[in-house]
Motif scaffolding. Structure first.
Motif, PDB file in Angstrom:
ATOM      1  N   LYS A  73       0.834  -1.203   0.000  1.00 36.75           N
ATOM      2  CA  LYS A  73       0.000   0.000   0.000  1.00 36.75           C
ATOM      3  C   LYS A  73       0.870   1.254   0.000  1.00 36.75           C
ATOM      4  CE  LYS A  73      -3.876   2.356   0.597  1.00 36.75           C
ATOM      5  NZ  LYS A  73      -4.877   2.474  -0.486  1.00 36.75           N
ATOM      6  N   GLU A  74       1.917   1.276   0.812  1.00 34.60           N
ATOM      7  CA  GLU A  74       2.804   2.435   0.867  1.00 34.60           C
ATOM      8  C   GLU A  74       3.542   2.637  -0.459  1.00 34.60           C
ATOM      9  OE1 GLU A  74       4.159   2.632   5.542  1.00 34.60           O
ATOM     10  OE2 GLU A  74       4.994   1.042   4.272  1.00 34.60           O
ATOM     11  N   VAL A  75       3.965   1.540  -1.076  1.00 31.40           N
ATOM     12  CA  VAL A  75       4.714   1.634  -2.330  1.00 31.40           C
ATOM     13  C   VAL A  75       3.843   2.194  -3.452  1.00 31.40           C
ATOM     14  CG1 VAL A  75       5.878   0.257  -4.108  1.00 31.40           C
ATOM     15  CG2 VAL A  75       6.322  -0.188  -1.691  1.00 31.40           C
ATOM     16  N   ARG A  93       2.125  -8.568 -13.996  1.00 30.82           N
ATOM     17  CA  ARG A  93       0.804  -9.072 -13.613  1.00 30.82           C
ATOM     18  C   ARG A  93       0.823  -9.556 -12.167  1.00 30.82           C
ATOM     19  NH1 ARG A  93       1.227 -11.050 -18.929  1.00 30.82           N
ATOM     20  NH2 ARG A  93       1.628 -13.220 -18.333  1.00 30.82           N
ATOM     21  N   ILE A  94       1.928 -10.161 -11.746  1.00 31.35           N
ATOM     22  CA  ILE A  94       2.064 -10.600 -10.361  1.00 31.35           C
ATOM     23  C   ILE A  94       2.073  -9.397  -9.424  1.00 31.35           C
ATOM     24  CG2 ILE A  94       3.666 -11.652  -8.711  1.00 31.35           C
ATOM     25  CD1 ILE A  94       4.517 -13.554 -10.984  1.00 31.35           C
ATOM     26  N   ILE A  95       2.848  -8.387  -9.785  1.00 34.28           N
ATOM     27  CA  ILE A  95       2.924  -7.177  -8.959  1.00 34.28           C
ATOM     28  C   ILE A  95       1.551  -6.520  -8.846  1.00 34.28           C
ATOM     29  CG2 ILE A  95       3.786  -4.792  -8.993  1.00 34.28           C
ATOM     30  CD1 ILE A  95       6.476  -5.936  -9.934  1.00 34.28           C
ATOM     31  N   ASN A  96       0.836  -6.416  -9.976  1.00 36.24           N
ATOM     32  CA  ASN A  96      -0.505  -5.825  -9.940  1.00 36.24           C
ATOM     33  C   ASN A  96      -1.428  -6.615  -9.008  1.00 36.24           C
ATOM     34  OD1 ASN A  96       0.265  -3.879 -11.756  1.00 36.24           O
ATOM     35  ND2 ASN A  96      -0.772  -4.788 -13.517  1.00 36.24           N
ATOM     36  N   GLN A  97      -1.284  -7.944  -9.031  1.00 35.71           N
ATOM     37  CA  GLN A  97      -2.110  -8.798  -8.165  1.00 35.71           C
ATOM     38  C   GLN A  97      -1.845  -8.499  -6.693  1.00 35.71           C
ATOM     39  OE1 GLN A  97      -1.505 -13.043  -8.774  1.00 35.71           O
ATOM     40  NE2 GLN A  97      -2.020 -13.443  -6.639  1.00 35.71           N
ATOM     41  N   HIS A  98      -0.571  -8.332  -6.326  1.00 36.38           N
ATOM     42  CA  HIS A  98      -0.254  -8.083  -4.922  1.00 36.38           C
ATOM     43  C   HIS A  98      -0.683  -6.678  -4.487  1.00 36.38           C
ATOM     44  CE1 HIS A  98       1.470 -11.925  -4.750  1.00 36.38           C
ATOM     45  NE2 HIS A  98       2.567 -11.646  -5.418  1.00 36.38           N
ATOM     46  N   ALA A 157      -3.588  -5.750  -1.557  1.00 35.89           N
ATOM     47  CA  ALA A 157      -3.387  -4.735  -0.519  1.00 35.89           C
ATOM     48  C   ALA A 157      -4.373  -3.580  -0.662  1.00 35.89           C
ATOM     49  CB  ALA A 157      -1.955  -4.206  -0.570  1.00 35.89           C
ATOM     50  N   GLY A 158      -5.302  -3.707  -1.622  1.00 35.89           N
ATOM     51  CA  GLY A 158      -6.287  -2.646  -1.828  1.00 35.89           C
ATOM     52  C   GLY A 158      -5.701  -1.408  -2.477  1.00 35.89           C
ATOM     53  N   ALA A 159      -4.678  -1.591  -3.325  1.00 30.57           N
ATOM     54  CA  ALA A 159      -4.006  -0.449  -3.953  1.00 30.57           C
ATOM     55  C   ALA A 159      -3.893  -0.682  -5.456  1.00 30.57           C
ATOM     56  CB  ALA A 159      -2.620  -0.252  -3.345  1.00 30.57           C
TER      57      ALA A 159
END
Length: 298
Positions: free
Chosen positions: A183-185, A201-206, A210-212
């Protein structure tokens, strides 16, 4: 028949008679004649023709599957006989997703030390393209993610576990932290891989977990481009720890673990599942297993 099937495979890949002929090193009339001879031998029409290539017929699609199998077996037989006469030699074609490129020399260097007559070419591409290249016999093996998305019928060797870090210049936002959350990132200026990359795509999923939602202001399919922009101090990026480390440690660069969620993903070597493997692929898989055992991901 084998030569004609090779021509047919090239045509199916290129979807253009001229480009397929150029790839095969023959004239277009020679390739066209070979395809017609193949159709006469099999008694079916393989290619929809008009003023240009218009795709394969249903029979052509089925013959394509057989052609891949037959040509692959033929190449394996020739390579095995060559290895029996001269030892391992020849050329290996590899493809890798950008986050695995730093691992390639960990396999190719010890491999070539044992087999100095083998040469390599390495292509940087997406995970989906690696699977297509394997299916079309255009590469011998690939380095990609082993989870998250279907791999199909392949043999895989785990090589390394990715752990994601925020990579940022010293003195910038969050650079003094011991860990940061997804969320902070999401709130800082980011440069990331392009959307066609599985890493992205993996990064977008995480981020979504985190609701971001990330809003990168620069995208590239090159990790070098991303790291170069991080060094300006105007961008931060998200990279696996081992990728960031491969660029060399710099006092002006911080690598900070990203948590909440704290996630890891496995990357490895993949090759088309077959028995027997070509001698070259078999030796490459052996070298990959040695690396995986050293990294304790087997």
């Amino acid at each position: 028949m084998i030569d004609k099937l090779e021509f047919f495979l090239a045509l199916a890949r290129e979807r253009h008679f001229g480009r397929a002929a150029e790839e095969c090193g023959v004239t277009q009339p020679t390739l066209s004649a070979a395809i017609r001879q193949l159709e006469e031998q099999l008694g079916v029409i393989l290619v929809n023709r008009g003023s240009r290539f218009q795709g394969l017929t249903p029979e052509g699609q089925r013959v394509l599957e057989w052609a891949r199998r037959i040509v692959s077996d033929s190449r394996t037989m020739r390579e095995e006989m060559r290895a029996a006469r001269k030892g391992l030699s020849g050329h290996m074609r590899l493809a890798a997703v950008p986050t695995t490129l730093s691992m390639v020399p960990l396999i190719t260097a010890p491999f070539q030390e044992k087999h100095p007559d083998v040469t390599f070419s390495v292509l940087s591409t997406t995970s989906l393209q690696i699977l297509a290249l394997l299916e079309n016999l255009e590469i011998d093996a690939g380095l990609t993610y082993l989870e998250n998305e279907p791999l199909g019928r392949v043999t895989s060797v785990p090589l390394q576990i990715e752990q994601y870090h925020l990579v940022t210049a010293a003195g910038t936002a969050l650079s003094d932290r011991e860990s940061v959350t997804w969320k902070e990132v999401s709130d800082i200026r980011l440069c990331l891989l392009t959307a066609d990359m599985q890493n992205r795509r993996i990064i977008n999923q995480h981020f979504a977990e985190a609701g971001a939602v990330p809003k990168p202001t620069l995208e590239s399919n090159s990790m070098i481009v991303l790291f170069s922009h991080v060094r300006t101090g105007r961008w931060a990026s998200i990279m696996p720890y081992n990728v960031a480390k491969s660029f060399g440690f710099h006092e002006d660069i911080r690598m900070i673990p990203i948590v909440d969620p704290d996630v890891r993903h496995t990357v490895g070597l993949v090759a088309t599942y077959r028995e027997p493997f070509t001698p070259l692929v078999s030796a490459l898989l052996h070298e990959a297993r040695i690396l995986g055992e050293r990294n304790q991901v087997q």
